[in-house]
Design an enzyme around this catalytic site. Structure first.
Site, PDB file in Angstrom:
ATOM      1  N   ALA A 127       0.790  -1.237   0.000  1.00  0.00           N
ATOM      2  CA  ALA A 127       0.000   0.000   0.000  1.00  0.00           C
ATOM      3  C   ALA A 127       0.818   1.281   0.000  1.00  0.00           C
ATOM      4  O   ALA A 127       0.275   2.347  -0.297  1.00  0.00           O
ATOM      5  CB  ALA A 127      -0.940   0.014   1.208  1.00  0.00           C
ATOM      6  N   CYS A 163       3.778   0.613 -12.037  1.00  0.00           N
ATOM      7  CA  CYS A 163       4.089   1.912 -12.634  1.00  0.00           C
ATOM      8  C   CYS A 163       5.294   1.728 -13.550  1.00  0.00           C
ATOM      9  O   CYS A 163       6.328   2.370 -13.392  1.00  0.00           O
ATOM     10  CB  CYS A 163       4.366   2.954 -11.565  1.00  0.00           C
ATOM     11  SG  CYS A 163       4.440   4.622 -12.252  1.00  0.00           S
ATOM     12  N   ASP A 186      -0.274  -3.383  -6.192  1.00  0.00           N
ATOM     13  CA  ASP A 186       0.546  -2.380  -6.876  1.00  0.00           C
ATOM     14  C   ASP A 186       1.990  -2.775  -6.597  1.00  0.00           C
ATOM     15  O   ASP A 186       2.580  -2.374  -5.596  1.00  0.00           O
ATOM     16  CB  ASP A 186       0.213  -0.988  -6.335  1.00  0.00           C
ATOM     17  CG  ASP A 186       0.962   0.119  -7.054  1.00  0.00           C
ATOM     18  OD1 ASP A 186       1.639  -0.179  -8.059  1.00  0.00           O
ATOM     19  OD2 ASP A 186       0.886   1.274  -6.607  1.00  0.00           O
TER      20      ASP A 186
END
Length: 455
Positions: free
Chosen positions: A259, A380, A327
């Site tokens: 997170a 990303c 993520d």
């Protein structure tokens, strides 16, 4: 101020986007001076490879042989001389003064000689000089656009997978441009006219996004109160793809597995609260876990934040969560506009360790996902080894228990305007979404939604 930040970046592996804003806030600088300091810092870091090559040519020695405090002063002045409209005399004087103040009089003389040599050519002239004898197209692009050559090759391969390799230079240019600042207005929290002092223009794609006004976003009460966040639209869309993939059922349990620093977790917490779901956040690194807790503080009650190895945590909780955000830690090649120093820190040898971690985390997340639940694998980075290949391998290992969801269709139903995405023809293609700085004005986020069948 720019010199101090760059020294911390090069000497201590600090991140400019974490150091500079609080220094600017404390400085009391006028807006034009704050903007100048920002461009000095980020522009120097974006162009570091090019400026180092110029400095090496002008000094006649490798930059590794130049004392670090002197080298950083030369880099700042090189950016002023070749990348900004600063008078040559002023740029040289500042560089010499910084070198002398931080490394003594001899360093000042050396800096003066190098910088005066740099003034003999403009940026185009230096590029032409450095490109002499370089025939490899990616090596040439690396020099021209100040990217490591291996990054250029990785970006070329990612674009080629979409049959858009002709956009490579546009992507490299976008990496070197200052990104627009976007806000996420957290759903269900107060950020109306009483909290936001001026009307905000809607974001291009995110339904909860807005374009930040000029200047420091912290001037907005909603940002200070934590009900609006500075967050790239790509990150917003990644979180919304998970939260809005299907209607939320009250009582659902959600997990944000990695997170830190908390931007997606905050948006997920807001979306979960609106639907009657609950969120648990996890972050292994204590300092980043602290940032997650700060991001979640406006919620009452604030979602719990665990500090566990994500793969181990997930493996211990089989079939426990209705929705999981992964993520994954990655090279960060999709956010080079915002973290310009990242391009110089990662090496090709870093990729195998990262992909092994990504695979381990994804396997764990699949274990922790309830049958029929939704998992978002997000990076990303557009690097194929961190995106498509990771998903392909995980689906293969799952042996039919994991299926790709049509992420493109989900985001088409969420975005304010259509996303320009290629049409895939092979199995698995077209089910993911790859965003691009030059095409969407976002970070290069990769998003793939997955689900798990029973049994």
């Amino acid at each position: 101020m720019a010199y101090e930040v760059i020294r911390a970046v090069t000497d201590s592996d600090a991140y400019a986007n974490l150091l500079l804003p609080p220094r600017l806030a404390r400085s009391g600088l006028a807006p034009n001076d704050a903007a100048f300091a920002t461009e000095l810092t980020y522009g120097t870091l974006r162009g570091l490879g090019f400026y180092d090559a110029v400095i090496a040519a002008a000094s006649g020695r490798p930059v590794e042989k130049i004392d670090a405090p002197v080298l950083d002063a030369l880099r700042l002045s090189a950016h002023q001389l070749l990348g900004m409209r600063v008078g040559a005399h002023a740029a040289v004087d500042q560089g010499v003064s910084l070198a002398r103040a931080n490394a003594g009089g001899g360093a000042g003389g050396f800096a003066n000689a190098v910088l005066r040599r740099i003034t003999s050519l403009d940026a185009a002239g230096w590029r032409a000089e450095l490109l002499k004898g370089v025939t490899d197209p990616d090596e040439r692009l690396a020099i021209e656009h100040s990217h490591p050559a291996w990054v250029v090759r990785a970006l070329r391969q990612a674009l080629a997978a979409e049959e858009r390799v002709d956009e490579l230079e546009a992507l490299l240019n976008a990496d070197n441009a200052a990104p627009r600042v976007s806000l996420a207005l957290l759903p269900g929290l107060p950020h109306d006219d009483d909290a936001v002092e001026q009307p905000l223009a809607a974001a291009t794609y995110s339904p909860v996004g807005a374009a930040a006004p000029a200047g420091d976003p912290a001037r907005l009460a909603a940002v200070r109160h934590g009900t609006a966040r500075v967050q790239d639209e790509g990150s917003q869309l990644a979180a919304l793809a998970l939260s809005r993939a299907r209607p939320v059922q009250p009582g659902e349990h959600w997990l944000d597995l990695c997170a830190g620093p908390g931007g997606k977790a905050a948006l997920l917490a807001a979306e979960a609260a609106l639907g009657g779901a609950t969120l648990t956040a996890n972050e292994l690194v204590p300092a980043r876990a602290g940032l997650v807790r700060t991001a979640l503080a406006p919620f009452d009650p604030a979602p719990p934040v665990l500090e566990r190895d994500g793969a181990e945590l997930a493996a211990e909780m089989p079939d426990a969560f209705d929705r999981i955000m992964l993520d994954a830690p990655c090279t960060g090649l999709g956010a080079l506009r915002r973290r310009p120093e990242a391009r110089w820190r990662k090496q090709p040898r870093d990729v195998p360790a990262l992909t092994a971690l990504q695979s381990r985390l994804l396997d764990g997340a699949i274990t922790a996902l309830k049958p029929g639940g939704v998992l978002a694998y997000v990076t990303c980075s557009p690097h194929l080894a961190e995106t498509r290949f990771i998903v392909d391998d995980a689906v293969r290992r799952a042996g039919g228990k994991v299926q790709r969801l049509d992420t493109r269709a989900v985001l088409d139903g969420i975005a304010r305007h259509p996303l320009d995405l290629p049409v895939g023809s092979n199995e698995g293609e077209g089910s993911h979404v790859q965003l691009w700085p030059h095409r969407h004005g976002t970070d290069a986020m990769f998003i793939q939604l997955l689900t798990k069948s029973a049994g």
